[in-house]
Design a protein around this motif. Sequence first.
Motif, mmCIF file in Angstrom:
data_model
loop_
_atom_site.group_PDB
_atom_site.id
_atom_site.type_symbol
_atom_site.label_atom_id
_atom_site.label_comp_id
_atom_site.label_asym_id
_atom_site.label_seq_id
_atom_site.Cartn_x
_atom_site.Cartn_y
_atom_site.Cartn_z
ATOM 1 N N ARG A 1 0.883 -1.100 -0.140
ATOM 2 C CA ARG A 1 -0.091 0.069 0.032
ATOM 3 C C ARG A 1 0.895 1.254 0.089
ATOM 4 N NH1 ARG A 1 -5.175 -1.256 3.863
ATOM 5 N NH2 ARG A 1 -5.764 -3.155 3.012
ATOM 6 N N LEU A 2 2.065 1.208 0.252
ATOM 7 C CA LEU A 2 3.089 2.313 0.301
ATOM 8 C C LEU A 2 4.491 1.678 -0.319
ATOM 9 C CD1 LEU A 2 3.110 5.087 1.495
ATOM 10 C CD2 LEU A 2 4.035 4.296 3.373
ATOM 11 N N PRO A 3 4.994 2.421 -1.227
ATOM 12 C CA PRO A 3 6.236 1.871 -1.886
ATOM 13 C C PRO A 3 7.738 2.200 -0.599
ATOM 14 C CG PRO A 3 5.824 4.111 -2.703
ATOM 15 C CD PRO A 3 4.520 3.502 -1.771
ATOM 16 N N GLY A 4 8.389 1.098 -0.554
ATOM 17 C CA GLY A 4 9.502 1.142 0.260
ATOM 18 C C GLY A 4 10.499 1.961 0.131
ATOM 19 N N ASP A 5 10.329 2.537 -1.282
ATOM 20 C CA ASP A 5 11.569 3.638 -1.689
ATOM 21 C C ASP A 5 10.831 5.082 -1.864
ATOM 22 O OD1 ASP A 5 9.865 3.009 -3.937
ATOM 23 O OD2 ASP A 5 11.576 2.610 -5.249
ATOM 24 N N GLY A 6 9.700 5.232 -1.195
ATOM 25 C CA GLY A 6 9.155 6.430 -1.480
ATOM 26 C C GLY A 6 9.250 7.293 -0.200
ATOM 27 N N ALA A 7 9.170 8.730 -0.443
ATOM 28 C CA ALA A 7 9.246 9.694 0.693
ATOM 29 C C ALA A 7 8.417 9.387 1.937
ATOM 30 C CB ALA A 7 9.080 10.969 0.003
ATOM 31 N N ALA A 8 7.130 9.127 1.795
ATOM 32 C CA ALA A 8 6.313 8.916 2.709
ATOM 33 C C ALA A 8 6.797 7.860 3.853
ATOM 34 C CB ALA A 8 4.897 8.554 2.319
ATOM 35 N N TYR A 9 7.157 6.808 3.233
ATOM 36 C CA TYR A 9 7.720 5.715 3.990
ATOM 37 C C TYR A 9 9.140 6.000 4.680
ATOM 38 C CZ TYR A 9 9.622 1.093 5.401
ATOM 39 O OH TYR A 9 10.140 -0.008 6.190
ATOM 40 N N GLN A 10 9.979 6.570 4.018
ATOM 41 C CA GLN A 10 11.073 7.236 4.668
ATOM 42 C C GLN A 10 10.940 8.429 5.639
ATOM 43 O OE1 GLN A 10 13.895 5.623 4.366
ATOM 44 N NE2 GLN A 10 13.209 4.526 2.616
ATOM 45 N N LEU A 11 9.721 9.189 5.585
ATOM 46 C CA LEU A 11 9.531 10.131 6.682
ATOM 47 C C LEU A 11 8.830 9.364 8.037
ATOM 48 C CD1 LEU A 11 7.842 12.883 4.479
ATOM 49 C CD2 LEU A 11 9.984 13.147 5.961
ATOM 50 N N MET A 12 8.012 8.496 7.538
ATOM 51 C CA MET A 12 7.498 7.465 8.889
ATOM 52 C C MET A 12 8.861 6.796 9.599
ATOM 53 S SD MET A 12 4.242 5.868 7.151
ATOM 54 C CE MET A 12 3.340 5.296 8.569
ATOM 55 N N ASN A 13 9.693 6.451 8.810
ATOM 56 C CA ASN A 13 10.813 5.875 9.227
ATOM 57 C C ASN A 13 11.751 6.641 10.241
ATOM 58 O OD1 ASN A 13 11.064 2.744 9.386
ATOM 59 N ND2 ASN A 13 11.244 3.194 7.128
ATOM 60 N N LEU A 14 11.969 7.838 9.713
ATOM 61 C CA LEU A 14 12.699 8.933 10.329
ATOM 62 C C LEU A 14 12.167 9.486 11.664
ATOM 63 C CD1 LEU A 14 15.052 10.898 10.431
ATOM 64 C CD2 LEU A 14 13.880 12.226 8.976
ATOM 65 N N ALA A 15 10.826 9.695 11.512
ATOM 66 C CA ALA A 15 10.033 10.146 12.757
ATOM 67 C C ALA A 15 9.958 9.340 13.809
ATOM 68 C CB ALA A 15 8.674 10.707 12.172
ATOM 69 N N GLY A 16 9.617 7.942 13.268
ATOM 70 C CA GLY A 16 9.393 6.902 14.293
ATOM 71 C C GLY A 16 10.859 6.565 14.971
ATOM 72 N N SER A 17 11.794 6.321 14.234
ATOM 73 C CA SER A 17 13.346 6.393 14.789
ATOM 74 C C SER A 17 13.321 7.293 15.716
ATOM 75 C CB SER A 17 14.172 5.869 13.876
ATOM 76 O OG SER A 17 14.389 7.031 13.039
ATOM 77 N N LEU A 18 13.271 8.722 15.451
ATOM 78 C CA LEU A 18 13.691 9.519 16.306
ATOM 79 C C LEU A 18 12.942 9.619 17.648
ATOM 80 C CD1 LEU A 18 13.962 12.707 13.742
ATOM 81 C CD2 LEU A 18 15.836 11.379 15.008
ATOM 82 N N GLY A 19 11.659 9.196 17.355
ATOM 83 C CA GLY A 19 10.638 9.269 18.643
ATOM 84 C C GLY A 19 11.203 8.100 19.493
#
Length: 83
Positions: free
Chosen positions: A27-45
Amino acid sequence: MDLLFAAVGWVGAALLLVGYVLVTQSRLPGDGAAYQLMNLAGSLGLMVNSAYSAAWPSAGLNLIWAGIGVFALIKLARIGASA
């Protein structure tokens, strides 16, 4: 203050898990910005929560995870700028 850092950690964990589920279900491409932003925000949290709890191995892992997200977003921005 404990509740705030716990909430930041839970939100980070949720972002990482939701992103993973969305990619796994195509439902979301693994190489897209949305996924990368989710990973970045999640890892920072999770990094903030882990550092507050003095869970240094987890904080270090999430710092590296965030760095990977930053580099992926930079790469995506460069690709978008050259297109």
